[in-house]
Write a protein that holds these residues in place. Sequence first.
Motif, PDB file in Angstrom:
ATOM      1  N   VAL A 227       0.833  -1.198   0.000  1.00 54.98           N
ATOM      2  CA  VAL A 227       0.000   0.000   0.000  1.00 54.98           C
ATOM      3  C   VAL A 227       0.874   1.257   0.000  1.00 54.98           C
ATOM      4  CG1 VAL A 227      -1.924  -1.116   1.180  1.00 54.98           C
ATOM      5  CG2 VAL A 227      -0.177   0.052   2.514  1.00 54.98           C
TER       6      VAL A 227
ATOM      7  N   GLU B 168      -3.646  -3.218  -8.441  1.00 55.47           N
ATOM      8  CA  GLU B 168      -4.854  -2.429  -8.164  1.00 55.47           C
ATOM      9  C   GLU B 168      -6.040  -2.956  -8.968  1.00 55.47           C
ATOM     10  OE1 GLU B 168      -4.758   1.465  -6.992  1.00 55.47           O
ATOM     11  OE2 GLU B 168      -2.628   1.812  -7.284  1.00 55.47           O
TER      12      GLU B 168
ATOM     13  N   SER C  98      -9.530  -0.964  -8.232  1.00 53.33           N
ATOM     14  CA  SER C  98      -9.579   0.488  -8.046  1.00 53.33           C
ATOM     15  C   SER C  98     -10.416   1.199  -9.117  1.00 53.33           C
ATOM     16  CB  SER C  98      -8.165   1.079  -8.031  1.00 53.33           C
ATOM     17  OG  SER C  98      -7.519   0.872  -9.270  1.00 53.33           O
TER      18      SER C  98
ATOM     19  N   VAL D 159     -17.759   0.538  -6.112  1.00 57.93           N
ATOM     20  CA  VAL D 159     -17.608  -0.057  -4.775  1.00 57.93           C
ATOM     21  C   VAL D 159     -18.464  -1.310  -4.640  1.00 57.93           C
ATOM     22  CG1 VAL D 159     -17.933   0.328  -2.309  1.00 57.93           C
ATOM     23  CG2 VAL D 159     -17.038   2.169  -3.742  1.00 57.93           C
TER      24      VAL D 159
ATOM     25  N   GLN E  15     -16.512  -4.158  -6.221  1.00 55.21           N
ATOM     26  CA  GLN E  15     -15.186  -4.454  -5.686  1.00 55.21           C
ATOM     27  C   GLN E  15     -15.179  -5.690  -4.793  1.00 55.21           C
ATOM     28  OE1 GLN E  15     -13.453  -1.054  -3.745  1.00 55.21           O
ATOM     29  NE2 GLN E  15     -13.317   0.157  -5.623  1.00 55.21           N
TER      30      GLN E  15
ATOM     31  N   SER F 297      -2.388  -1.940  -3.890  1.00 54.99           N
ATOM     32  CA  SER F 297      -3.563  -1.081  -3.779  1.00 54.99           C
ATOM     33  C   SER F 297      -3.240   0.155  -2.955  1.00 54.99           C
ATOM     34  CB  SER F 297      -4.720  -1.844  -3.126  1.00 54.99           C
ATOM     35  OG  SER F 297      -5.872  -1.031  -2.995  1.00 54.99           O
ATOM     36  N   HIS F 298      -4.050   1.200  -3.140  1.00 48.05           N
ATOM     37  CA  HIS F 298      -3.944   2.369  -2.269  1.00 48.05           C
ATOM     38  C   HIS F 298      -5.074   2.369  -1.236  1.00 48.05           C
ATOM     39  CE1 HIS F 298      -6.738   3.630  -5.486  1.00 48.05           C
ATOM     40  NE2 HIS F 298      -7.337   4.269  -4.508  1.00 48.05           N
ATOM     41  N   ASP F 299      -5.974   1.376  -1.336  1.00 48.19           N
ATOM     42  CA  ASP F 299      -7.127   1.272  -0.444  1.00 48.19           C
ATOM     43  C   ASP F 299      -6.793   0.355   0.725  1.00 48.19           C
ATOM     44  OD1 ASP F 299      -9.582   0.722   0.819  1.00 48.19           O
ATOM     45  OD2 ASP F 299     -10.694   1.072  -1.040  1.00 48.19           O
TER      46      ASP F 299
ATOM     47  N   SER G 268      -8.517  -0.507   3.309  1.00 51.16           N
ATOM     48  CA  SER G 268      -9.591  -1.412   3.720  1.00 51.16           C
ATOM     49  C   SER G 268      -9.597  -2.674   2.865  1.00 51.16           C
ATOM     50  CB  SER G 268     -10.949  -0.707   3.614  1.00 51.16           C
ATOM     51  OG  SER G 268     -10.980   0.440   4.435  1.00 51.16           O
ATOM     52  N   VAL G 269      -9.389  -2.511   1.563  1.00 52.58           N
ATOM     53  CA  VAL G 269      -9.345  -3.652   0.645  1.00 52.58           C
ATOM     54  C   VAL G 269      -8.154  -4.540   0.964  1.00 52.58           C
ATOM     55  CG1 VAL G 269      -8.983  -4.321  -1.768  1.00 52.58           C
ATOM     56  CG2 VAL G 269     -10.591  -2.492  -1.216  1.00 52.58           C
TER      57      VAL G 269
ATOM     58  N   ILE H 149      -8.490   6.163   7.381  1.00 53.11           N
ATOM     59  CA  ILE H 149      -9.541   5.196   7.049  1.00 53.11           C
ATOM     60  C   ILE H 149     -10.858   5.644   7.671  1.00 53.11           C
ATOM     61  CG2 ILE H 149     -10.294   2.802   7.273  1.00 53.11           C
ATOM     62  CD1 ILE H 149      -7.408   1.964   7.449  1.00 53.11           C
TER      63      ILE H 149
END
Length: 328
Positions: free
Chosen positions: A54, A188, A191, A195, A198, A220-222, A224-225, A266
């Motif tokens: 991340v 990613e 991304s 949503v 996903q 990923s940059h998310d 939570s994912v 987050i």
Amino acid sequence: MVEQIKEDMNLVVVKNLKKYFPIKGGFLKKTIGHVKAVEDISFTIRRGETLGIVGESGCGKSTTGRTILNLLNKTDGEVYYKGKEIFNLPKEELSRLRTEMQIIFQDPYSSLNPRLTVSQIVGEALVQHRLAKKGKDVNNKVSDIIERCGLAPYHIRRYPHEFSGGQRQRIGIARALALKPEFIVCDEPVSALDVSIQSQVINLLMDLQEEMELTYLFISHDLSVVKHISDRIGVMYLGSLVELSPKEELYNSPLHPYTKALLSAIPVPDPTLKKDRIILKGDIPSPSNPPSGCRFHTRCPYVMKKCKVEMPEFREVDTDHFIACHLI
């Protein structure tokens, strides 16, 4: 003997990997500098696990993944797959290795050739590596693969523009699985999706991993994912790894100031719960002219004199918990 067993657990070993892109300028287009996209990173990926990477956009996550697969030439360092250094392999052996290492690209709209049917897109590699013959044999194998990815057999005759974004990404996943690989870089993969879609794709990837005994590098940059799918998580900043640990330890007890700032961003589902947000000062420095010493020191709230001149060592501070910080 113990060291050998530990080595066998690692499917991929990355040692001091660097990737620089030249900056051209002037009338003769000479190299006047370099974008230091990946700067001296080391980590391992164990068999059957998902290692999440991340970081903010432009930190070098995707470049790391593509360099590991030898889709980009390294500037320096080593990448071992099953104990073999992939950049030193003969062309024929590297071609055979391609069947074991695949990638799922970020954008399902641009990564699929609009002029080819699903059968041609997914079956191309099967024909090239002589794992199937053109015609009925390819169609049968492609039908089986896309069914496992949640599509119908009749979809093999359709073109990418006839599918939604989520369906296109399933085609991309099917293409990566066609050669029955062991290791997949997921760059990613959700991304660019809504949503609502996903979670379906993430659950599909997890089911396929269990079913086919796959190993993932999930980029990923998310946060939570990444938490949902990963076993361990590495945090990158400006081309360098700043922290790497099992996911529960990273989320419950982050050590690096940058990791703490990322986790504080987050969103919390319960609006009644208050969460202290860490706002980092300044902007991310340019990778073509990174700061001396610790690359994070220009934005770190705890910066010391030592941070400005000396790059911290990426070291193990607890069992399986690595960090690059002078404070720890």
